[in-house]
Enzyme design. Sequence first.
Site, PDB file in Angstrom:
ATOM      1  N   LYS A 288       0.850  -1.197   0.000  1.00  0.00           N
ATOM      2  CA  LYS A 288       0.000   0.000   0.000  1.00  0.00           C
ATOM      3  C   LYS A 288       0.879   1.238   0.000  1.00  0.00           C
ATOM      4  CE  LYS A 288      -4.551   0.282   0.448  1.00  0.00           C
ATOM      5  NZ  LYS A 288      -5.407  -0.469  -0.491  1.00  0.00           N
TER       6      LYS A 288
ATOM      7  N   HIS B   3      19.078  26.870 -13.179  1.00  0.00           N
ATOM      8  CA  HIS B   3      19.797  27.941 -13.888  1.00  0.00           C
ATOM      9  C   HIS B   3      19.006  29.258 -13.884  1.00  0.00           C
ATOM     10  CE1 HIS B   3      22.429  24.724 -15.062  1.00  0.00           C
ATOM     11  NE2 HIS B   3      21.476  24.116 -15.762  1.00  0.00           N
TER      12      HIS B   3
HETATM   13  O1  LIG Z   1      28.509  23.077 -11.033  1.00  0.00           O
HETATM   14  C1  LIG Z   1      28.316  22.757 -12.218  1.00  0.00           C
HETATM   15  N1  LIG Z   1      28.622  21.513 -12.635  1.00  0.00           N
HETATM   16  C2  LIG Z   1      28.455  21.100 -13.944  1.00  0.00           C
HETATM   17  O2  LIG Z   1      28.743  19.931 -14.297  1.00  0.00           O
HETATM   18  C3  LIG Z   1      27.894  22.041 -14.844  1.00  0.00           C
HETATM   19  N2  LIG Z   1      27.593  21.989 -16.157  1.00  0.00           N
HETATM   20  C4  LIG Z   1      27.079  23.189 -16.510  1.00  0.00           C
HETATM   21  O3  LIG Z   1      26.662  23.484 -17.669  1.00  0.00           O
HETATM   22  N3  LIG Z   1      27.073  24.019 -15.425  1.00  0.00           N
HETATM   23  C5  LIG Z   1      27.578  23.327 -14.379  1.00  0.00           C
HETATM   24  N4  LIG Z   1      27.778  23.669 -13.074  1.00  0.00           N
END
Ligand SMILES: O=c1[nH]c(=O)c2[nH]c(=O)[nH]c2[nH]1
Length: 302
Positions: free
Chosen positions: A11, A257
């Site tokens: 469950k 991002h």
């Molecule tokens: O801390 C990061 N690690 C990554 O592997 C990565 N790759 C990316 O595009 N930005 C970042 N930033």
Amino acid sequence: MAAVISARYGKDNVRVYKVERDQATGTQTVTEMTVCVLLEGAIETSYTKADNSVVVATDSMKNTVYIKAKENPVTPPELFASILGTHFVQKYPHITTANIKIVTHRWTRMTIDGKPHPHSFFRDGAYTRNVEARIHKSQGIDIRSAIVGLEVLKSTGSQFHGFVRDEYTTLPEVWDRILSTSVDAGWSWKTFSGLDAVKAAIPKFDKAWEDAKTITLKTFAEENSPSVQNTMFKMCQYILEAAPEVETVDYSLPNRHYFEIDLSWHKGTKNTGADAEVYAPQSGPNGLIQVTVARSQLSSKL
Ligand SMILES: O=c1[nH]c(=O)c2[nH]c(=O)[nH]c2[nH]1
């Protein structure tokens, strides 16, 4: 011929709330959790031969969660998961393993006029305290405790440079960026021999949770991060140091991002590089960085 390779059933999403009333002080304490029970054992004939004589109904599992919550403490969740799982493997001879997952939701006591309120609570974040326990009939209890969904952001103190540059690369190197993630951090305990061993460890579970949370926040805030990878490794190291009974620590961190926006089209507005103030948070795609760290290279699987 077809054969069952593995099977478990049970469950999920059993929602439970428990209140403890301290009659002497009038203080009440509440716990709200979502429980999942999945059982394994000699159940394959229920799949292959429609043999329901081996089936403990999932409805009965739900009832058992309520009864065990009434009869026992529900905190720390590591203890309640072990109590619940031990019940299933002891009660049913053909059940060999119980997988119990508990998600504990936050109800933090309100402070009103500087005083802790006896019976009012608020949700101070969407993150949860999770436990996944695997209770074996004869091989002990394996527990992984976790923080899930702790959202954090720092507006500076993060860099990312020196990564592979080739014909697929467009990302510029940066020495100052926003870093934001939703922390999923787990720590797996050395196998407990049984319920008594879990009971003996009761104070360690809340301490490990508090330590893991403090270490995660402090490391995130204070470190000038060279990468998500390196920062999460440091968090793992510190948690291993703080909790000797923990064998491995794991993190899963989405890299949320925030893109700069070029506003020069509007009256030459400067909003990039050192002038960047207004950013566009992205919902995806996002990086996803994961690691599991053990005490020594010997026990790692790399
Ligand atoms: O801390 C990061 N690690 C990554 O592997 C990565 N790759 C990316 O595009 N930005 C970042 N930033």
